[in-house]
Design an enzyme around this catalytic site. Sequence first.
Site, PDB file in Angstrom:
ATOM      1  N   TYR A  91      32.944  46.254  41.670  1.00 11.44           N
ATOM      2  CA  TYR A  91      32.512  47.138  42.752  1.00 11.44           C
ATOM      3  C   TYR A  91      33.152  48.519  42.671  1.00 11.44           C
ATOM      4  O   TYR A  91      33.166  49.248  43.652  1.00 11.44           O
ATOM      5  CB  TYR A  91      32.794  46.483  44.111  1.00 11.44           C
ATOM      6  CG  TYR A  91      31.984  45.218  44.379  1.00 11.44           C
ATOM      7  CD1 TYR A  91      30.590  45.253  44.384  1.00 11.44           C
ATOM      8  CD2 TYR A  91      32.601  43.996  44.649  1.00 11.44           C
ATOM      9  CE1 TYR A  91      29.843  44.097  44.642  1.00 11.44           C
ATOM     10  CE2 TYR A  91      31.862  42.843  44.911  1.00 11.44           C
ATOM     11  CZ  TYR A  91      30.489  42.901  44.899  1.00 11.44           C
ATOM     12  OH  TYR A  91      29.742  41.774  45.159  1.00 11.44           O
ATOM     13  N   ASP A 150      37.171  34.837  42.648  1.00 14.72           N
ATOM     14  CA  ASP A 150      37.306  34.727  41.197  1.00 14.72           C
ATOM     15  C   ASP A 150      38.410  35.596  40.606  1.00 14.72           C
ATOM     16  O   ASP A 150      39.143  35.137  39.744  1.00 14.72           O
ATOM     17  CB  ASP A 150      35.959  34.988  40.522  1.00 14.72           C
ATOM     18  CG  ASP A 150      34.989  33.859  40.835  1.00 14.72           C
ATOM     19  OD1 ASP A 150      35.399  32.688  40.730  1.00 14.72           O
ATOM     20  OD2 ASP A 150      33.838  34.133  41.206  1.00 14.72           O
ATOM     21  N   HIS A 387      30.129  45.161  34.245  1.00 18.27           N
ATOM     22  CA  HIS A 387      29.430  44.244  35.142  1.00 18.27           C
ATOM     23  C   HIS A 387      29.432  44.805  36.541  1.00 18.27           C
ATOM     24  O   HIS A 387      30.341  45.525  36.950  1.00 18.27           O
ATOM     25  CB  HIS A 387      30.021  42.838  35.109  1.00 18.27           C
ATOM     26  CG  HIS A 387      31.393  42.722  35.711  1.00 18.27           C
ATOM     27  ND1 HIS A 387      32.503  43.342  35.160  1.00 18.27           N
ATOM     28  CD2 HIS A 387      31.845  42.069  36.810  1.00 18.27           C
ATOM     29  CE1 HIS A 387      33.567  43.055  35.891  1.00 18.27           C
ATOM     30  NE2 HIS A 387      33.207  42.303  36.910  1.00 18.27           N
ATOM     31  N   TYR A 468      25.972  42.567  51.536  1.00 21.15           N
ATOM     32  CA  TYR A 468      27.170  42.425  52.375  1.00 21.15           C
ATOM     33  C   TYR A 468      28.346  43.224  51.827  1.00 21.15           C
ATOM     34  O   TYR A 468      29.352  43.386  52.521  1.00 21.15           O
ATOM     35  CB  TYR A 468      27.539  40.949  52.547  1.00 21.15           C
ATOM     36  CG  TYR A 468      28.408  40.350  51.460  1.00 21.15           C
ATOM     37  CD1 TYR A 468      27.871  39.975  50.234  1.00 21.15           C
ATOM     38  CD2 TYR A 468      29.770  40.167  51.657  1.00 21.15           C
ATOM     39  CE1 TYR A 468      28.662  39.442  49.245  1.00 21.15           C
ATOM     40  CE2 TYR A 468      30.580  39.622  50.663  1.00 21.15           C
ATOM     41  CZ  TYR A 468      30.020  39.260  49.460  1.00 21.15           C
ATOM     42  OH  TYR A 468      30.810  38.734  48.468  1.00 21.15           O
ATOM     43  N   ARG A 469      28.229  43.711  50.607  1.00 17.49           N
ATOM     44  CA  ARG A 469      29.286  44.551  50.029  1.00 17.49           C
ATOM     45  C   ARG A 469      28.690  45.144  48.772  1.00 17.49           C
ATOM     46  O   ARG A 469      27.719  44.633  48.224  1.00 17.49           O
ATOM     47  CB  ARG A 469      30.558  43.742  49.781  1.00 17.49           C
ATOM     48  CG  ARG A 469      30.736  43.113  48.441  1.00 17.49           C
ATOM     49  CD  ARG A 469      31.662  41.910  48.468  1.00 17.49           C
ATOM     50  NE  ARG A 469      33.064  42.233  48.286  1.00 17.49           N
ATOM     51  CZ  ARG A 469      33.972  41.366  47.783  1.00 17.49           C
ATOM     52  NH1 ARG A 469      33.593  40.150  47.419  1.00 17.49           N
ATOM     53  NH2 ARG A 469      35.217  41.692  47.658  1.00 17.49           N
TER      54      ARG A 469
END
Lengths: 523, 523
Positions: A91, A150, A387, A468-469
């Site tokens: 993110y 994770d 990713h 949601y994020r």
Amino acid sequence: MAEALPAGISARQLNEALTRFRKIVGDSWVFSGEKARSYHDPYPVADDTQSHRASAAVAPASTEEVQQIAKIANDLRIPLWVVSRGKNFAYGGAAPVLAGSVVLDLSRMNRILEVSEKFGYALVEPGVSYFDLYNYIQEKKLKLWLDVPDPGWGSVMGNALDHGVGYTPYGDHFGMQCGMEVVLATGEVVRTGMGAMPGSNAWQLFKYGFGPYVDGIFSQSNFGIVTKMGIWLMPEPPGYRPYMITFPREEDIEQVVEIVRPLKLGNVIQNGATIRSLVLDAAIFSTKSQYFSGKGPIPDSAARQIMADHDIGMWNFCGALYGPPPVTDALWAATRDAFSAIPGAKFYFPEDRRKSPDILLHRAETMRGVPKLTEFNFLNWNGGGGHVGFSPVSPSTGEDAIKQYRMVSGRVREAGFDYMGLMAIGFKELHHVTVIVYDQNDRDERRRLDELFRTMVREAAAEGYGEYRTHIHYMDTIAGTYGWNDNALMKMNQKIKDALDPNGILSAGKSGIWPRHLRGGKP
Amino acid sequence: MAEALPAGISARQLNEALTRFRKIVGDSWVFSGEKARSYHDPYPVADDTQSHRASAAVAPASTEEVQQIAKIANDLRIPLWVVSRGKNFAYGGAAPVLAGSVVLDLSRMNRILEVSEKFGYALVEPGVSYFDLYNYIQEKKLKLWLDVPDPGWGSVMGNALDHGVGYTPYGDHFGMQCGMEVVLATGEVVRTGMGAMPGSNAWQLFKYGFGPYVDGIFSQSNFGIVTKMGIWLMPEPPGYRPYMITFPREEDIEQVVEIVRPLKLGNVIQNGATIRSLVLDAAIFSTKSQYFSGKGPIPDSAARQIMADHDIGMWNFCGALYGPPPVTDALWAATRDAFSAIPGAKFYFPEDRRKSPDILLHRAETMRGVPKLTEFNFLNWNGGGGHVGFSPVSPSTGEDAIKQYRMVSGRVREAGFDYMGLMAIGFKELHHVTVIVYDQNDRDERRRLDELFRTMVREAAAEGYGEYRTHIHYMDTIAGTYGWNDNALMKMNQKIKDALDPNGILSAGKSGIWPRHLRGGKP
């Protein structure tokens, strides 16, 4: 390398700020130029990889230092981008939304202030990672389990503040948060809940205190700098039994979710169990080139070969039972009966896995709160290392699950990527998280990814699904989809922002919330 | 009867406001003079019973009418005191903190907008009572259970917003809240969580949405007017078994709480189980005069007689088991084993109660979410009808329990009242709720009560115990005990108040939060 300056700030002003920051934290804890490199987005998704570059970073060691930094930033109008550890690489890592922001890196504040076995909680600073807290608990031999996402190197606090989820019965991390210390943008320190009572003995025991319950406004926001947080920890259960159920067909996801929902609502499935797609699981222990050497997503024949080689399904459900044997036996009987309705479903305990036992053993660790990084083996699936996560929330119905799967996997494959998705039913909602692994050094691939992502957000929103994020690059885009009644919620958030951070120094653009002076061109 | 006018408002201004309110809601839904009587505090605690009298009330039927009323109140600077149903009589009923406020009575907005059996939730307006929602569910034969507090006529929304608690596994009402519609003081309508996404299908399924989680700031506050709220409902469990355990000595509370804590943390005790004191339980089915005709609290000999007559203990623990028999059998074995350590503990299922079976049967209803008013039989204990709750939160330890008990019961008895208390372990905290039943028509008794209450607040705070909710008369007092770091939390709340309610029209003084223009003399 010339770093971006924040809008409206001269190099001289920035240098003055850094000089003053150095006086507070010491020379070695202010980073600029090449030394600020580790604060770049490790996996940029944009065409222009400069658009989210920090100008510098400052790493305080205490709440008092954070207060002083905030005051200087107010004096000089320096935008700070606050990160706990900045380790959520899917993110944006530690990188700011606003280019030129100075990263306020809280990772040095890594004290575990208290762990209570009696009540089951920890009080931590922002820099405490899951590994840190896990090791502490192991060393002290406390009978407590963590709930981990994770990335085991991530911040316990940062994950909860970002509404992260995990895999045990305590999987809703923000739901397990209790009591905060927050440095406001203007430098005052607030304690929430029972922490607002001098000498309170229940700061980490009772969330609400007296009056408005304010903790939530410091999550996914830029309203304050959280410097301490309580997190509830699960007592070690009197028994633990992880299991895996595989399903052979892609369309099985519809029936699987219909079965999971009532089991979750009835607490028969006790934990943050997940249903993972073939390639996401396969990528843990194999690479794409072992099965397919062409361009684009793997063909059906390769998928079948992976399934056969590793005894996994097109979808794989990993869950666990927690409690004394009479309880877990009863829960397992109900679980097994329910899933047996799906033709070809196969049931495994760890001892039943002859082929590729690691796939369950790895999850078995996560579902008992052992922090790891194993999951990120998926980065090796097709090389390139980038990713990003696409994470819409939907109702936990089979109809929504298959629709989500078709929408997302269709677009992902059309854009030339493999579909690597998981569906997690928290309580009543389905988190559908798709990881897109791409070559971050290929500008064309980054462009394709960017277009794909924006298409998926738009198409999801048209069907009533919201994320949601998200990655820093998409915060405005996602916020724009939460626009009910002429952006009424955003307008209210902006009022709170202006009240608590009048000079707009904190984390500009976080969750689409901009300070007044930068709001002009924004949606 | 001359009603108080709000500070700084003339009779002419108030009349203008009421005239304009009438145009919106109709003549019959604006109440003034004698007609506003039902908005008075039914059980005033103060020496001066006029100090919390409303000047009038207005009862809108829709969100749009609420918006229009807010706009008029802003125009004319009329203070509104917002209540959902105003039925929490132990804490002031519908009466305002600020004398002369106009009560904004939302009880006409009583639509049950949706009940989903599939997902287990209801979307309700403020006027929906527990009785309303229960009847709706029974009529439609939905397999859902409510979680109810003692006053079944209370508002489902109002109770959750006030951080109320109940007796099933869903006992943390605000924790079970999901998605709100809020009319801001300035008249805009906001929807929170997934409700901010147009066409969202997950408003009542996922709390957090995207960005800051703001719902909490509308609880126990005066930052907005909540007009719709989602509440999660428990699926009917596959089995239910209520039980009662009695303990003979007052000092047993220490060991009882030490036993309950790990059972709660380990989810062996699944519900909002409570430990109730002798007189609180005895008052459900008997009156004081049957046992004691003197002044002051009942003597020990009367206590022993009550225990013998009704097979109850000095403390009585009511809990319940939820789930299929193999699960509940295992939980019961663990529960029974643990409590057997206490000498003289007696165990009862409903069929075991020969004497006074109602005491468990009544609780057995509440613990499966059947709304009632039976609990308020305690009002008849010694006549006079007034009651008020004192509700400090403490850690769930035996040491704190016995200390709390001694502090509170000592002061209560010293002031001439009977101790009627319950201890509820929510998750990690102990709510110690003491009901003081007094003669509301006796000015001297009201004065004694007032002094007692203030003493208990002060003494609790000195030991680090804070109240989680309170009567309107004590809101400033309690808020004053949450003053860490020079009232930092209150100052932050005031900033949010000023940002969202710039003219300070909403619920002045709620939870100690005053609008700017009335903040002068306040702590």
